[in-house]
Design a protein around this motif. Structure first.
Motif, short mmCIF file in Angstrom:
data_model
loop_
_atom_site.label_atom_id
_atom_site.label_comp_id
_atom_site.label_asym_id
_atom_site.label_seq_id
_atom_site.Cartn_x
_atom_site.Cartn_y
_atom_site.Cartn_z
N ARG A 158 0.70 -1.19 -0.04
CA ARG A 158 -0.03 -0.41 -0.25
C ARG A 158 0.77 1.40 -0.39
NH1 ARG A 158 -1.00 3.50 4.36
NH2 ARG A 158 -0.25 2.05 5.73
N LEU A 159 2.10 0.91 0.74
CA LEU A 159 2.56 2.63 0.86
C LEU A 159 3.79 2.33 -0.41
CD1 LEU A 159 3.73 2.68 4.59
CD2 LEU A 159 2.42 4.02 3.78
N LEU A 160 4.32 1.22 -0.78
CA LEU A 160 5.28 1.71 -2.06
C LEU A 160 3.82 2.06 -3.14
CD1 LEU A 160 6.99 -1.02 -2.22
CD2 LEU A 160 7.20 0.35 -2.29
N GLY A 161 2.53 2.35 -3.18
CA GLY A 161 1.47 3.40 -4.45
C GLY A 161 1.45 4.24 -3.88
N ASP A 162 2.00 4.65 -2.69
CA ASP A 162 1.15 5.98 -2.37
C ASP A 162 2.25 7.39 -2.99
OD1 ASP A 162 0.91 8.51 -0.91
OD2 ASP A 162 0.43 6.97 0.71
N ALA A 163 1.97 7.79 -3.52
CA ALA A 163 2.61 8.84 -4.35
C ALA A 163 3.16 10.13 -3.59
CB ALA A 163 1.57 9.64 -5.40
N GLY A 164 2.44 10.02 -2.19
CA GLY A 164 2.53 11.39 -1.35
C GLY A 164 3.49 10.85 -0.45
N ILE A 165 3.94 10.50 -0.43
CA ILE A 165 5.21 9.60 0.50
C ILE A 165 6.46 9.47 -0.42
CG2 ILE A 165 3.69 9.31 2.66
CD1 ILE A 165 5.12 6.49 1.80
N ILE A 166 7.56 9.43 0.25
CA ILE A 166 8.85 8.64 -0.72
C ILE A 166 8.92 7.20 -0.34
CG2 ILE A 166 11.13 8.37 0.14
CD1 ILE A 166 10.75 11.30 -0.36
N ARG A 167 8.60 6.40 -1.93
CA ARG A 167 8.46 5.13 -2.09
C ARG A 167 9.96 4.10 -2.22
NH1 ARG A 167 4.06 5.47 -6.79
NH2 ARG A 167 5.48 7.32 -6.82
N HIS A 168 9.97 3.77 -0.66
CA HIS A 168 11.56 3.47 -0.97
C HIS A 168 11.06 1.74 -0.19
CE1 HIS A 168 15.73 2.35 0.45
NE2 HIS A 168 15.88 3.18 -0.70
N ARG A 169 11.33 0.75 -0.46
CA ARG A 169 11.07 -0.35 0.17
C ARG A 169 12.30 -0.45 1.06
NH1 ARG A 169 8.44 -5.28 -0.29
NH2 ARG A 169 7.02 -4.88 -2.01
N GLY A 170 13.22 -0.39 1.15
CA GLY A 170 14.40 -0.29 2.09
C GLY A 170 13.63 -0.19 2.66
N LYS A 171 13.16 1.73 2.77
CA LYS A 171 12.62 2.91 3.94
C LYS A 171 11.50 2.10 5.00
CE LYS A 171 15.85 6.09 2.30
NZ LYS A 171 15.54 7.27 1.39
N ILE A 172 10.58 1.87 4.19
CA ILE A 172 9.17 1.66 4.59
C ILE A 172 9.81 -0.25 5.75
CG2 ILE A 172 6.92 -0.11 3.76
CD1 ILE A 172 7.39 2.82 1.41
N GLU A 173 10.02 -1.01 4.78
CA GLU A 173 10.12 -2.03 5.86
C GLU A 173 11.35 -1.72 6.86
OE1 GLU A 173 12.41 -4.51 2.92
OE2 GLU A 173 10.26 -4.81 2.10
N ALA A 174 12.17 -0.69 6.94
CA ALA A 174 13.19 -0.35 8.14
C ALA A 174 11.98 0.69 8.94
CB ALA A 174 14.19 0.50 7.72
N THR A 175 10.73 1.46 8.26
CA THR A 175 10.03 1.70 9.29
C THR A 175 8.88 0.86 10.34
OG1 THR A 175 9.75 3.80 8.32
CG2 THR A 175 7.77 3.27 10.04
N ILE A 176 8.97 -0.26 10.19
CA ILE A 176 7.84 -1.29 10.34
C ILE A 176 8.38 -2.18 11.45
CG2 ILE A 176 7.12 -3.80 9.98
CD1 ILE A 176 6.16 -2.04 7.24
N GLY A 177 10.26 -2.56 10.92
CA GLY A 177 11.24 -2.91 12.01
C GLY A 177 11.33 -2.11 12.86
N ASN A 178 11.80 -1.19 13.05
CA ASN A 178 11.97 0.36 13.97
C ASN A 178 10.18 0.18 15.21
OD1 ASN A 178 14.54 0.66 12.96
ND2 ASN A 178 13.94 2.46 11.43
N ALA A 179 9.67 0.31 14.65
CA ALA A 179 8.96 0.22 15.22
C ALA A 179 8.64 -1.04 16.12
CB ALA A 179 7.33 -0.33 14.74
#
Length: 194
Positions: free
Chosen positions: A78-99
């Motif tokens: 979902r986030l990779l399809g959101d043009a309103g944010i930075i669509r970077h898989r590594g950073k998105i996955e890191a955010t989940i792990g960081n949570a």
């Protein structure tokens, strides 16, 4: 106002400098949000992140780490399809792990205490006269980076961590010629560390 040289000329950048940057932040969730955004900023300008900050907040459910920690591949897609944010898989996955890493630290001692203990609960007051003097990283940001990585965080290298430390007021890096230097320094006596 004789702002720090990096602040401007866009109004959103000036407002961020004048109201947010360097103000001591003691809320664990807000600290986590700012660390995540600094991670997303890697390789980009902070102005890009500022312009997308509200989109990030909407896409990441107000940066509630307790919600994000439970996310998986559906949310990544979902986030990779959101043009309103930075669509970077590594950073998105890191955010989940960081949570998830945030949850562990929060439960053990509180994320705010974890960070503020590095400076004894009181922001470091630097006295830079020019932007050329301001470091990109310090031995302290290197230590915090190592400790965050050991705790399971990603996208938190020493340079990212130092930018984060500046943003959340662990250090006061407003130039001494900037009126915000003295204003932010006064906040130290008005707020109490955890």
């Amino acid at each position: 106002m004789d702002r720090c040289g990096w602040a401007g000329p866009e109004q959103i950048y000036e407002e961020y400098h004048d109201t947010d940057w360097g103000v001591p932040e003691y809320d664990g969730r807000a600290l986590w949000e700012k660390l995540v955004l600094d991670g997303f900023q890697a390789g980009l300008s902070w102005l890009t992140i500022l312009k997308k900050r509200e989109n990030f907040r909407a896409a990441f459910h107000g940066f509630d780490p307790n919600i994000i920690a439970g996310w998986g591949e559906d949310e990544v897609a979902r986030l990779l399809g959101d043009a309103g944010i930075i669509r970077h898989r590594g950073k998105i996955e890191a955010t989940i792990g960081n949570a998830r890493a945030w949850q562990k630290i929060e439960q053990q001692q509180g994320f705010d205490r974890f960070l503020w203990n590095y400076v004894g609960g009181t922001p470091l007051q630097n006295q830079w006269a020019s932007l050329a003097e301001v470091p990109a990283q310090t031995p302290l940001s290197t230590q915090i980076s190592k400790d965050l990585k050991k705790a399971g965080f990603r996208f938190c290298g020493p340079t990212i961590v130092y930018a984060f430390m500046q943003a959340v007021g662990l250090v006061n890096d407003h130039l001494v010629t900037c009126p915000r230097h003295a204003e932010v320094a006064r906040l130290v006596t008005e707020r109490k560390a955890p």
